[in-house]
Scaffold this motif. Structure first.
Motif, PDB file in Angstrom:
ATOM      1  N   TYR A  31      33.767 -31.837  62.197  1.00  0.00           N
ATOM      2  CA  TYR A  31      32.810 -30.919  62.804  1.00  0.00           C
ATOM      3  C   TYR A  31      33.520 -30.094  63.866  1.00  0.00           C
ATOM      4  CZ  TYR A  31      28.826 -29.115  65.348  1.00  0.00           C
ATOM      5  OH  TYR A  31      27.922 -28.279  65.969  1.00  0.00           O
ATOM      6  N   GLU A  32      33.460 -28.777  63.724  1.00  0.00           N
ATOM      7  CA  GLU A  32      34.066 -27.875  64.692  1.00  0.00           C
ATOM      8  C   GLU A  32      33.052 -27.607  65.801  1.00  0.00           C
ATOM      9  OE1 GLU A  32      35.574 -23.406  64.457  1.00  0.00           O
ATOM     10  OE2 GLU A  32      36.677 -24.742  63.118  1.00  0.00           O
ATOM     11  N   VAL A  33      33.248 -28.216  66.970  1.00  0.00           N
ATOM     12  CA  VAL A  33      32.343 -28.062  68.104  1.00  0.00           C
ATOM     13  C   VAL A  33      32.377 -26.614  68.598  1.00  0.00           C
ATOM     14  CG1 VAL A  33      31.835 -28.828  70.460  1.00  0.00           C
ATOM     15  CG2 VAL A  33      32.643 -30.476  68.748  1.00  0.00           C
ATOM     16  N   ASN A  34      33.585 -26.086  68.746  1.00  0.00           N
ATOM     17  CA  ASN A  34      33.808 -24.678  69.075  1.00  0.00           C
ATOM     18  C   ASN A  34      35.181 -24.295  68.536  1.00  0.00           C
ATOM     19  OD1 ASN A  34      35.753 -25.478  71.068  1.00  0.00           O
ATOM     20  ND2 ASN A  34      34.104 -25.778  72.542  1.00  0.00           N
ATOM     21  N   GLN A  36      37.972 -24.350  69.781  1.00  0.00           N
ATOM     22  CA  GLN A  36      39.090 -25.121  70.326  1.00  0.00           C
ATOM     23  C   GLN A  36      38.976 -26.623  70.078  1.00  0.00           C
ATOM     24  OE1 GLN A  36      40.711 -23.564  74.266  1.00  0.00           O
ATOM     25  NE2 GLN A  36      38.513 -23.099  74.439  1.00  0.00           N
ATOM     26  N   LEU A  37      37.798 -27.109  69.718  1.00  0.00           N
ATOM     27  CA  LEU A  37      37.534 -28.542  69.675  1.00  0.00           C
ATOM     28  C   LEU A  37      36.948 -28.963  68.328  1.00  0.00           C
ATOM     29  CD1 LEU A  37      37.898 -30.714  71.826  1.00  0.00           C
ATOM     30  CD2 LEU A  37      35.511 -30.400  72.448  1.00  0.00           C
ATOM     31  N   GLU A  38      37.561 -30.019  67.735  1.00  0.00           N
ATOM     32  CA  GLU A  38      37.083 -30.562  66.466  1.00  0.00           C
ATOM     33  C   GLU A  38      36.933 -32.069  66.596  1.00  0.00           C
ATOM     34  OE1 GLU A  38      38.859 -29.397  62.502  1.00  0.00           O
ATOM     35  OE2 GLU A  38      39.520 -31.483  62.651  1.00  0.00           O
ATOM     36  N   ILE A  39      35.853 -32.605  66.041  1.00  0.00           N
ATOM     37  CA  ILE A  39      35.607 -34.046  65.993  1.00  0.00           C
ATOM     38  C   ILE A  39      35.628 -34.446  64.530  1.00  0.00           C
ATOM     39  CG2 ILE A  39      33.923 -35.873  66.400  1.00  0.00           C
ATOM     40  CD1 ILE A  39      32.881 -34.278  68.747  1.00  0.00           C
ATOM     41  N   GLY A  40      36.252 -35.586  64.227  1.00  0.00           N
ATOM     42  CA  GLY A  40      36.301 -36.039  62.846  1.00  0.00           C
ATOM     43  C   GLY A  40      36.162 -37.534  62.738  1.00  0.00           C
ATOM     44  N   THR A  41      35.703 -37.975  61.575  1.00  0.00           N
ATOM     45  CA  THR A  41      35.591 -39.393  61.282  1.00  0.00           C
ATOM     46  C   THR A  41      35.692 -39.588  59.780  1.00  0.00           C
ATOM     47  OG1 THR A  41      34.325 -41.423  61.683  1.00  0.00           O
ATOM     48  CG2 THR A  41      33.068 -39.456  61.095  1.00  0.00           C
ATOM     49  N   ARG A  42      36.020 -40.798  59.362  1.00  0.00           N
ATOM     50  CA  ARG A  42      36.042 -41.125  57.934  1.00  0.00           C
ATOM     51  C   ARG A  42      35.500 -42.531  57.761  1.00  0.00           C
ATOM     52  NH1 ARG A  42      41.320 -40.996  54.047  1.00  0.00           N
ATOM     53  NH2 ARG A  42      41.782 -42.953  55.096  1.00  0.00           N
ATOM     54  N   ILE A  43      34.584 -42.676  56.821  1.00  0.00           N
ATOM     55  CA  ILE A  43      33.981 -43.958  56.481  1.00  0.00           C
ATOM     56  C   ILE A  43      34.611 -44.415  55.172  1.00  0.00           C
ATOM     57  CG2 ILE A  43      31.829 -45.130  55.861  1.00  0.00           C
ATOM     58  CD1 ILE A  43      30.397 -42.914  57.513  1.00  0.00           C
ATOM     59  N   VAL A  44      35.028 -45.691  55.122  1.00  0.00           N
ATOM     60  CA  VAL A  44      35.667 -46.227  53.919  1.00  0.00           C
ATOM     61  C   VAL A  44      35.060 -47.577  53.563  1.00  0.00           C
ATOM     62  CG1 VAL A  44      37.854 -45.068  54.382  1.00  0.00           C
ATOM     63  CG2 VAL A  44      37.516 -47.399  55.181  1.00  0.00           C
ATOM     64  N   LEU A  74      39.398 -36.730  68.084  1.00  0.00           N
ATOM     65  CA  LEU A  74      39.072 -35.448  68.716  1.00  0.00           C
ATOM     66  C   LEU A  74      40.358 -34.624  68.734  1.00  0.00           C
ATOM     67  CD1 LEU A  74      36.906 -33.882  70.429  1.00  0.00           C
ATOM     68  CD2 LEU A  74      37.953 -34.945  72.417  1.00  0.00           C
ATOM     69  N   THR A  75      40.298 -33.390  68.229  1.00  0.00           N
ATOM     70  CA  THR A  75      41.467 -32.504  68.216  1.00  0.00           C
ATOM     71  C   THR A  75      41.184 -31.279  69.057  1.00  0.00           C
ATOM     72  OG1 THR A  75      42.159 -33.234  66.025  1.00  0.00           O
ATOM     73  CG2 THR A  75      43.021 -31.120  66.782  1.00  0.00           C
ATOM     74  N   TYR A  76      42.114 -30.959  69.948  1.00  0.00           N
ATOM     75  CA  TYR A  76      42.015 -29.796  70.838  1.00  0.00           C
ATOM     76  C   TYR A  76      43.114 -28.806  70.470  1.00  0.00           C
ATOM     77  CZ  TYR A  76      42.278 -27.036  75.133  1.00  0.00           C
ATOM     78  OH  TYR A  76      42.324 -26.015  76.042  1.00  0.00           O
TER      79      TYR A  76
END
Length: 171
Positions: A31-34, A36-44, A74-76
């Motif tokens: 999910y691109e918050v804005n 500059q900022l991305e949040i990610g997750t993976r379910i396995v 979290l990626t900046y």
């Protein structure tokens, strides 16, 4: 994400043949918050106690399948330096691996925890660095062991059909 169902027949000359059926499900969300900022997750699927595989064996008809978070990060990427990125959390390994034997260097099912950063020099390659925390007892008796990893990687187009990938790293 991906979904896989597998049947495997193994021959063990001492105990006889054994059959095995397994399946795997991996679903990732970013999910691109804005800008500059991305949040990610993976379910396995898979046993949470075995991070080397998301496979689940077919077993009792009435059993459920275990699910766990494989990544959460979290990626900046600052607007001022668009070729720079910093990721913190539990994430996919950012370094380049040879597609033929990369699993011998780092198992693709094991996601590091810590912080990583990278900078792209365009056609001149990419520099990445990672500082990872392991949940082990270190050789000096301390509770945490860490890994520091640095890598420079680049690709060169030798011809229209051939690319040479080059990576130099330090762990």
């Amino acid at each position: 994400g991906d979904f896989q169902v597998r049947y495997e027949n193994r021959v063990d000359f001492e105990s006889g043949d054994s059959d095995g059926e397994s399946m795997r499900l991996r679903i990732g969300i970013q999910y691109e918050v804005n800008d500059q900022l991305e949040i990610g997750t993976r379910i396995v699927t898979g046993d949470e106690g075995n991070p080397r595989s998301a496979d689940v064996d077919f077993s009792d008809f009435f059993d459920g399948f275990p699910l766990s978070l494989d990544t959460l990060y979290l990626t900046y990427t600052p607007n001022r330096y668009e070729d720079l990125w910093v990721t913190v959390g539990k994430f996919m390994h950012p370094q380049y691996f040879n597609p033929v034997y990369g699993g011998l260097v780092w198992d693709g099912d094991i996601q590091p925890e810590g912080i990583a950063a990278g900078y792209s020099f365009g056609d001149a390659g990419q520099l990445t660095a990672g500082y990872y925390l392991l949940e082990e007892e270190g050789s000096n008796g301390e509770d945490d062991t860490t890994i520091l990893q640095l890598q420079y990687a680049n690709s060169y187009e030798v011809s229209e059909d051939t690319t040479l990938d080059f990576a130099l790293g330090y762990t």
